[in-house]
Design a protein around this motif. Structure first.
Motif, PDB file in Angstrom:
ATOM      1  N   UNK A  36       0.908  -1.101   0.067  1.00 24.35           N
ATOM      2  CA  UNK A  36      -0.040   0.113   0.066  1.00 24.35           C
ATOM      3  C   UNK A  36       0.920   1.105  -0.173  1.00 24.35           C
ATOM      4  N   UNK A  37       1.335   1.581  -1.134  1.00 28.44           N
ATOM      5  CA  UNK A  37       2.149   2.813  -1.273  1.00 28.44           C
ATOM      6  C   UNK A  37       1.701   3.955  -0.739  1.00 28.44           C
ATOM      7  N   UNK A  38       0.445   4.224  -0.539  1.00 29.49           N
ATOM      8  CA  UNK A  38       0.083   5.383  -0.076  1.00 29.49           C
ATOM      9  C   UNK A  38       0.139   5.421   1.594  1.00 29.49           C
ATOM     10  N   UNK A  39       0.534   4.459   2.275  1.00 35.72           N
ATOM     11  CA  UNK A  39       0.838   3.974   3.864  1.00 35.72           C
ATOM     12  C   UNK A  39       2.225   4.781   3.860  1.00 35.72           C
ATOM     13  N   UNK A  40       3.035   4.650   3.115  1.00 42.26           N
ATOM     14  CA  UNK A  40       4.428   4.965   3.275  1.00 42.26           C
ATOM     15  C   UNK A  40       5.314   4.789   1.930  1.00 42.26           C
ATOM     16  N   UNK A  41       6.681   4.705   2.159  1.00 43.08           N
ATOM     17  CA  UNK A  41       7.451   4.294   0.755  1.00 43.08           C
ATOM     18  C   UNK A  41       7.391   2.758   0.869  1.00 43.08           C
ATOM     19  N   UNK A  42       7.838   2.218  -0.310  1.00 40.80           N
ATOM     20  CA  UNK A  42       8.061   0.968  -0.653  1.00 40.80           C
ATOM     21  C   UNK A  42       9.585   0.812  -0.222  1.00 40.80           C
ATOM     22  N   UNK A  43      10.063  -0.082   0.664  1.00 39.19           N
ATOM     23  CA  UNK A  43      11.425  -0.071   0.911  1.00 39.19           C
ATOM     24  C   UNK A  43      12.172  -1.472   0.364  1.00 39.19           C
ATOM     25  N   UNK A  94      18.006   6.955  -1.609  1.00 33.23           N
ATOM     26  CA  UNK A  94      19.019   6.008  -1.489  1.00 33.23           C
ATOM     27  C   UNK A  94      19.553   6.291  -0.018  1.00 33.23           C
ATOM     28  N   UNK A  95      19.772   5.297   0.749  1.00 29.69           N
ATOM     29  CA  UNK A  95      20.242   5.260   2.053  1.00 29.69           C
ATOM     30  C   UNK A  95      21.260   4.260   2.325  1.00 29.69           C
ATOM     31  N   UNK A  96      22.529   4.856   2.607  1.00 34.27           N
ATOM     32  CA  UNK A  96      23.790   4.195   2.871  1.00 34.27           C
ATOM     33  C   UNK A  96      23.780   3.419   4.327  1.00 34.27           C
ATOM     34  N   UNK A  97      23.073   2.209   4.284  1.00 36.03           N
ATOM     35  CA  UNK A  97      22.879   1.497   5.640  1.00 36.03           C
ATOM     36  C   UNK A  97      22.490   0.115   5.264  1.00 36.03           C
ATOM     37  N   UNK A  98      22.797  -0.728   6.373  1.00 35.68           N
ATOM     38  CA  UNK A  98      22.464  -2.195   6.007  1.00 35.68           C
ATOM     39  C   UNK A  98      20.783  -2.039   6.783  1.00 35.68           C
ATOM     40  N   UNK A  99      20.240  -3.380   6.516  1.00 41.22           N
ATOM     41  CA  UNK A  99      18.841  -3.556   7.116  1.00 41.22           C
ATOM     42  C   UNK A  99      18.827  -3.552   8.395  1.00 41.22           C
ATOM     43  N   UNK A 100      19.959  -3.910   9.406  1.00 40.15           N
ATOM     44  CA  UNK A 100      19.740  -3.653  10.619  1.00 40.15           C
ATOM     45  C   UNK A 100      19.783  -2.231  11.074  1.00 40.15           C
ATOM     46  N   UNK A 101      20.494  -1.480  10.480  1.00 41.10           N
ATOM     47  CA  UNK A 101      20.511   0.037  10.908  1.00 41.10           C
ATOM     48  C   UNK A 101      19.715   1.117  10.278  1.00 41.10           C
ATOM     49  N   UNK A 102      19.139   0.837   9.175  1.00 46.86           N
ATOM     50  CA  UNK A 102      18.587   1.678   8.234  1.00 46.86           C
ATOM     51  C   UNK A 102      17.731   2.487   8.904  1.00 46.86           C
ATOM     52  N   UNK A 103      17.744   3.855   8.808  1.00 46.93           N
ATOM     53  CA  UNK A 103      16.566   4.742   9.397  1.00 46.93           C
ATOM     54  C   UNK A 103      15.327   4.808   8.565  1.00 46.93           C
ATOM     55  N   UNK A 104      14.437   3.891   8.936  1.00 47.68           N
ATOM     56  CA  UNK A 104      13.075   3.772   8.421  1.00 47.68           C
ATOM     57  C   UNK A 104      12.183   4.534   9.077  1.00 47.68           C
ATOM     58  N   UNK A 105      11.115   5.079   8.401  1.00 44.45           N
ATOM     59  CA  UNK A 105       9.926   5.947   8.699  1.00 44.45           C
ATOM     60  C   UNK A 105       9.143   4.971   9.491  1.00 44.45           C
ATOM     61  N   UNK A 106       8.302   5.601  10.212  1.00 47.79           N
ATOM     62  CA  UNK A 106       7.266   4.900  11.025  1.00 47.79           C
ATOM     63  C   UNK A 106       6.370   3.824  10.598  1.00 47.79           C
ATOM     64  N   UNK A 107       5.898   4.227   9.182  1.00 47.33           N
ATOM     65  CA  UNK A 107       5.173   3.532   8.670  1.00 47.33           C
ATOM     66  C   UNK A 107       5.632   3.127   7.000  1.00 47.33           C
ATOM     67  N   UNK A 108       5.504   2.086   6.718  1.00 53.73           N
ATOM     68  CA  UNK A 108       6.049   1.842   5.159  1.00 53.73           C
ATOM     69  C   UNK A 108       4.939   1.292   4.393  1.00 53.73           C
ATOM     70  N   UNK A 109       5.154   1.266   3.031  1.00 50.65           N
ATOM     71  CA  UNK A 109       3.813   0.779   2.425  1.00 50.65           C
ATOM     72  C   UNK A 109       4.213  -0.860   1.786  1.00 50.65           C
ATOM     73  N   UNK A 110       5.411  -1.253   2.065  1.00 46.53           N
ATOM     74  CA  UNK A 110       5.692  -2.337   1.635  1.00 46.53           C
ATOM     75  C   UNK A 110       7.174  -2.611   1.603  1.00 46.53           C
TER      76      UNK A 110
END
Length: 120
Positions: A36-43, A94-110
């Protein structure tokens, strides 16, 4: 010493990934069916050179995409892929990070995470 695991092989990885991505296209698209891309970015975790990022962009033409990639070598290939396409440059962060330490938003769409090594 370079900690980038793709430091020596990264320039070739995109070429070796093309066939695999032909096989992955439909399963990844099917996996994104509930996004649901309207909920937040697709990661795209472990975005690599951006083959999955392009697939997400194709599946969701208006979605914002967060491409997470720790490898500088792979991010260079990703930027090379995004650079010539202004519409993608506007939609992909584009975020320079690994999955474990990526700064993700509170909500994602997928999210997708294909071919991501355990250390990402």
């Amino acid at each position: 010493m370079n900690n980038d695991e793709y430091h020596e092989s990264g320039e070739f990885l995109d070429l070796f990934s093309l066939d695999a991505w032909q096989s992955l296209r439909e399963p990844v698209r099917a996996g994104l069916a509930g996004a649901t891309p309207q909920a937040g970015p697709i990661v795209d975790l472990g975005a690599g050179s951006g083959l999955g990022t392009l697939l997400v962009a194709e599946a969701f033409p208006a979605a914002h995409i967060l491409a997470v990639e720790p490898s500088a070598m792979q991010r260079a290939a990703l930027f090379g892929r995004l650079g010539p396409v202004p519409e993608l440059r506007e939609r992909v962060t584009v975020v320079a990070a690994g999955a474990q330490n990526a700064p993700l938003p509170d909500r994602i769409g997928g999210a997708i995470a294909t071919g991501t090594p355990a250390s990402t």
